[in-house]
Write a protein that holds these residues in place. Sequence first.
Motif, PDB file in Angstrom:
ATOM      1  N   THR A   1       0.831  -1.211   0.000  1.00  0.00           N
ATOM      2  CA  THR A   1       0.000   0.000   0.000  1.00  0.00           C
ATOM      3  C   THR A   1       0.860   1.254   0.000  1.00  0.00           C
ATOM      4  O   THR A   1       0.556   2.233  -0.695  1.00  0.00           O
ATOM      5  N   GLU A   2       1.953   1.243   0.771  1.00  0.00           N
ATOM      6  CA  GLU A   2       2.855   2.397   0.782  1.00  0.00           C
ATOM      7  C   GLU A   2       3.491   2.616  -0.596  1.00  0.00           C
ATOM      8  O   GLU A   2       3.632   3.760  -1.048  1.00  0.00           O
ATOM      9  N   PHE A   3       3.857   1.522  -1.256  1.00  0.00           N
ATOM     10  CA  PHE A   3       4.479   1.648  -2.575  1.00  0.00           C
ATOM     11  C   PHE A   3       3.495   2.141  -3.630  1.00  0.00           C
ATOM     12  O   PHE A   3       3.914   2.651  -4.671  1.00  0.00           O
ATOM     13  N   LEU A   4       2.201   1.948  -3.391  1.00  0.00           N
ATOM     14  CA  LEU A   4       1.208   2.440  -4.343  1.00  0.00           C
ATOM     15  C   LEU A   4       1.114   3.970  -4.338  1.00  0.00           C
ATOM     16  O   LEU A   4       0.595   4.551  -5.294  1.00  0.00           O
ATOM     17  N   ILE A   5       1.604   4.611  -3.285  1.00  0.00           N
ATOM     18  CA  ILE A   5       1.517   6.078  -3.208  1.00  0.00           C
ATOM     19  C   ILE A   5       2.347   6.738  -4.314  1.00  0.00           C
ATOM     20  O   ILE A   5       1.819   7.557  -5.073  1.00  0.00           O
ATOM     21  N   PRO A   6       3.662   6.441  -4.458  1.00  0.00           N
ATOM     22  CA  PRO A   6       4.419   7.083  -5.558  1.00  0.00           C
ATOM     23  C   PRO A   6       3.899   6.706  -6.943  1.00  0.00           C
ATOM     24  O   PRO A   6       3.865   7.555  -7.843  1.00  0.00           O
ATOM     25  N   SER A   7       3.478   5.456  -7.139  1.00  0.00           N
ATOM     26  CA  SER A   7       2.959   5.059  -8.454  1.00  0.00           C
ATOM     27  C   SER A   7       1.647   5.767  -8.756  1.00  0.00           C
ATOM     28  O   SER A   7       1.368   6.102  -9.920  1.00  0.00           O
ATOM     29  N   SER A   8       0.827   6.015  -7.725  1.00  0.00           N
ATOM     30  CA  SER A   8      -0.421   6.760  -7.931  1.00  0.00           C
ATOM     31  C   SER A   8      -0.126   8.197  -8.335  1.00  0.00           C
ATOM     32  O   SER A   8      -0.792   8.747  -9.233  1.00  0.00           O
ATOM     33  N   VAL A   9       0.865   8.798  -7.683  1.00  0.00           N
ATOM     34  CA  VAL A   9       1.233  10.183  -8.005  1.00  0.00           C
ATOM     35  C   VAL A   9       1.717  10.282  -9.454  1.00  0.00           C
ATOM     36  O   VAL A   9       1.291  11.172 -10.213  1.00  0.00           O
ATOM     37  N   VAL A  10       2.588   9.365  -9.861  1.00  0.00           N
ATOM     38  CA  VAL A  10       3.090   9.380 -11.242  1.00  0.00           C
ATOM     39  C   VAL A  10       1.955   9.112 -12.224  1.00  0.00           C
ATOM     40  O   VAL A  10       1.879   9.742 -13.300  1.00  0.00           O
ATOM     41  N   GLY A  11       1.053   8.186 -11.884  1.00  0.00           N
ATOM     42  CA  GLY A  11      -0.095   7.905 -12.744  1.00  0.00           C
ATOM     43  C   GLY A  11      -0.992   9.114 -12.934  1.00  0.00           C
ATOM     44  O   GLY A  11      -1.474   9.380 -14.043  1.00  0.00           O
ATOM     45  N   ILE A  12      -1.212   9.866 -11.861  1.00  0.00           N
ATOM     46  CA  ILE A  12      -2.023  11.098 -11.955  1.00  0.00           C
ATOM     47  C   ILE A  12      -1.323  12.125 -12.851  1.00  0.00           C
ATOM     48  O   ILE A  12      -1.961  12.804 -13.664  1.00  0.00           O
ATOM     49  N   ILE A  13       0.004  12.240 -12.707  1.00  0.00           N
ATOM     50  CA  ILE A  13       0.767  13.188 -13.548  1.00  0.00           C
ATOM     51  C   ILE A  13       0.640  12.811 -15.023  1.00  0.00           C
ATOM     52  O   ILE A  13       0.437  13.672 -15.885  1.00  0.00           O
ATOM     53  N   VAL A  14       0.738  11.497 -15.322  1.00  0.00           N
ATOM     54  CA  VAL A  14       0.607  11.032 -16.712  1.00  0.00           C
ATOM     55  C   VAL A  14      -0.790  11.347 -17.242  1.00  0.00           C
ATOM     56  O   VAL A  14      -0.951  11.805 -18.388  1.00  0.00           O
ATOM     57  N   PHE A  15      -1.810  11.130 -16.424  1.00  0.00           N
ATOM     58  CA  PHE A  15      -3.184  11.418 -16.851  1.00  0.00           C
ATOM     59  C   PHE A  15      -3.378  12.918 -17.077  1.00  0.00           C
ATOM     60  O   PHE A  15      -4.004  13.338 -18.063  1.00  0.00           O
ATOM     61  N   LEU A  16      -2.834  13.732 -16.166  1.00  0.00           N
ATOM     62  CA  LEU A  16      -2.944  15.191 -16.323  1.00  0.00           C
ATOM     63  C   LEU A  16      -2.183  15.670 -17.558  1.00  0.00           C
ATOM     64  O   LEU A  16      -2.615  16.617 -18.228  1.00  0.00           O
ATOM     65  N   TYR A  17      -1.064  15.020 -17.855  1.00  0.00           N
ATOM     66  CA  TYR A  17      -0.332  15.363 -19.073  1.00  0.00           C
ATOM     67  C   TYR A  17      -1.215  15.141 -20.300  1.00  0.00           C
ATOM     68  O   TYR A  17      -1.233  15.961 -21.231  1.00  0.00           O
ATOM     69  N   GLY A  18      -1.944  14.029 -20.303  1.00  0.00           N
ATOM     70  CA  GLY A  18      -2.867  13.774 -21.404  1.00  0.00           C
ATOM     71  C   GLY A  18      -3.965  14.812 -21.494  1.00  0.00           C
ATOM     72  O   GLY A  18      -4.341  15.247 -22.588  1.00  0.00           O
ATOM     73  N   CYS A  19      -4.476  15.250 -20.326  1.00  0.00           N
ATOM     74  CA  CYS A  19      -5.528  16.279 -20.310  1.00  0.00           C
ATOM     75  C   CYS A  19      -5.003  17.619 -20.833  1.00  0.00           C
ATOM     76  O   CYS A  19      -5.695  18.334 -21.562  1.00  0.00           O
TER      77      CYS A  19
END
Length: 942
Positions: A315-333
Amino acid sequence: IINNYLDRTQGGAVDSVSGMHFRDSKRKVDYVLAYHYRKRLTQQQPKAGSPGPMHKAASVAFVSNGETRKGCLELQPDNGQHATQEAQVVELGPLEALEEEKRLQREEYECNLVAAGLEIEKDAENKSQGLSFVRIHAPWQVLSREAELLKIKMPTKRMYEIKEEGGIVKRLSEIWCRLTEPLQPLVPRESTKMKSLSYPFSREKIYLYNIRDKDTFFDNATRSRIVREILKRTSTKTRNSMGISTLIANNVYDAAYPLHDGEYEGQNDDMNERKLLYREWARYRVFYKFQPIDLIRKYFGEKIGLYFAWLGLYTEFLIPSSVVGIIVFLYGCITIESDIPSKEMCDQRNAFTMCPLCDKFCDYWNLSSACATARASHLFDNPATVFFSIFMALWATMFLEQWKRLQMRLSYFWDLTGLEEEEEHPRPEYETKLLQKKLKNKNMTTENSNEDEKDKLTWNDRMPGYAANFGLILFMIMLTFSAVFGVIVYRITTAAALSFSTNETTRSNVRVTVTATAVIINLIVILILDEIYGVVAKWLTEIEVPKTEKAFEERLVLKAFLLKFVNSYASIFYVAFFKGRFVGRPGHYVYVFDGYRMEECAPGGCLMELCIQLSIIMLGKQLIQNNLFEIGIPKLKKLFRKLKDERTEPKEKMDTNISKDPQQWDLDYGLEPFTGLTPEYMEMIIQFGFVTLFVASFPLAPLFALLNNIIEVRLDAKKFVTELRRPDTVRAKDIGIWYNILSGIGKLSVIINAFVIAVTSDFIPRLMYQYAYSQNGTMHGFINHTLSYFNVSHLKAGTQPENSPFAQDVLFCRFKDYREPPWSQNQYEFSKQYWAVLSARLAFVILFQNLVMFLSVLVDWMIPDIPKDISEQIKKEKSILVDFFLKEEHEKLKLIESFITHEKRKHKSGTKVQRVRAASFSQFNRSQKGSIASFSSQHTEV
């Protein structure tokens, strides 16, 4: 009466401390056996005024003090009249004969437990039928004996300082501790600076251990573990029952479990470990706090402690991957407005007239009508997703490496280093099968038979089970593929049916409607098949007849994972790699049924549909299966068991002196039995697959997994603390086969993401166009480049659009593919661009796979499996242990020498006085035989 001790002194409530002790309030209840009994019917009822002893006091308890076995066997009533009445028994029916056999088995088993040194206390069976409990206490002699046999590590008197890393690492650690202080649970913490030296318990070296109180030296978890080992190896001659597992399987006992440490909530101020876990761990309001892993391990054992430590790290490791995933999604937006291909597709001035999507009833259509799909596809199909795929592959490798380090750290602090594999007892089913084999071969000639083969089940004995496994697993996999094919047929037929609609809105939203409904149907099928596959996997493992529980669990995990993996990902694999690949072309389509063509991808590609499929299945499984099922099903089972017990137990008038407050063993019996960690691991492993395997198509997957796991940790915690009976503590130094499955998924994810980027997305075609075919090095003209021409006059008869207003105006229609135009000599054959793009795609797969694998191996090599400080501490501990033993032995030797010297001095002083007296006596009486003086001198020398 067991061992001549019948306690009736207190006719009132059972006097025990919080229901955790025997009636003497001194001996602790270490384990409980529960069973249902049914009394035999008698020909006449006892006379009024002379009731049998069972009707005098409901609180009568039979207690064994564990002194002799003889007393255990004297199970005679204490009333002559009652004995006479018991002799007048009606002829036993089949049901009563079975109950009598169970009673005899229980008596024999409990006598054998007493012979093994355990002390037991039984409830009085004062109803015609009902539930009764056998409470077990292990005295010090038994605990010390078994602890030595099991080689349980216990703390010694020696404490040593744990060396801390200095410099910047220590400084950063201190800052981190200050920042996370509000997130720490309010539980007693073990010192991180001092550690007690542990050593396997030995009665010969009992002076080494820090034994302040024999009743508390072994904690509750260790005591229950020791009793469980005795229960598992204690056998009965009746029906050759080997241990408590066989007796429970034969319904002699209903359950066997250790007690929880009192209630988890209440008005009393008595704090126990269960209540502490509930307050600081098992409530949703403390979701932001760290887990008290040491307390979890102390209460539930190392195996469950490792599961929650793994879940917490994941669960702790999902925090950085979630942040990077949000950045990738925002880049697409952010870049959606500057994306040239989607702008060209949405530009109505381009007027790309596309070929009909179905025969006869579908008309020619303009590509700009798919503008919304193209814009949405860019959110997930952009250059950032390639970076994210590489990042997630390295993330999976780092997670596994970090887990190995944390596992080693926990092994050190939990004294699991050097833990040997304990010899497991055979499963009851294995013993039954082996007994049947022995009975079958008993009268057969065994001159040429091997003695070893007679004492175990061979490969030939298990052949029917293996054959059934192979056949049924193959059938289940084909069933999954059939379900996927059924959904495909639904999509094709529904799309064709909606195309007939006269409503313009319905026709324009055909693709969205079909995709959404098909995914929901797919989700329902997956959930149903998941439950079926879980039951089938267990049954298939049982007919294999594994010898030990560990072998059973490993085989069950492999079967369940294989079936559930195929079930969860089959439809996603289809959309990612097969949909739209075998469509054909206009004039030469591939048909599933007569008039129904294979379905195509949307104009923007299949990646958007893959994203929808992945997100709905992942979120649906997490919401429905992992949460609703996990909360609802245990509550329904508990309600059903309660109603069943109320229905089976007669409503007899009970003694008014009985305490209405249920004891702890009553409360724990009403809880759900613990069935293992396989379901908990399985749902997290499947989620790990969703996060890593197709992450290129859905960058928000880690975020949804993180939100689910924050709830999942507390949900599992609440289930273990409040809804399950206390599990038996099991020592384990790793998470077993689950690590290998995680590692396999991590490696598979690299290959799958490489193919998703290369085959499913438009990343490679765009790259090829920009650097190989574009005249100005931009993406202008990309859409026109990917569309091929088709002469509408080449359509097969009967497939042309009917009543089309554009039929007269359209000479050529476009379709998405790299094919030669109709005016070419090789019309409609694959063009050079097709082969160039295909080569680039394969090259990308090879390059991406090797690059990511190389980086993963590099990360694996750079991060050592054992932290440096832990490695040094383990070496230091071994050195300290040797010094400690030498010092203790030296002190022991000095003590013995001083004692001998003291005895010599004492003896010498005594012989001097004796010698003076002997000399005077010899002068007075020299005529006697022998010389007393010489004898005295000899004695002195000796």
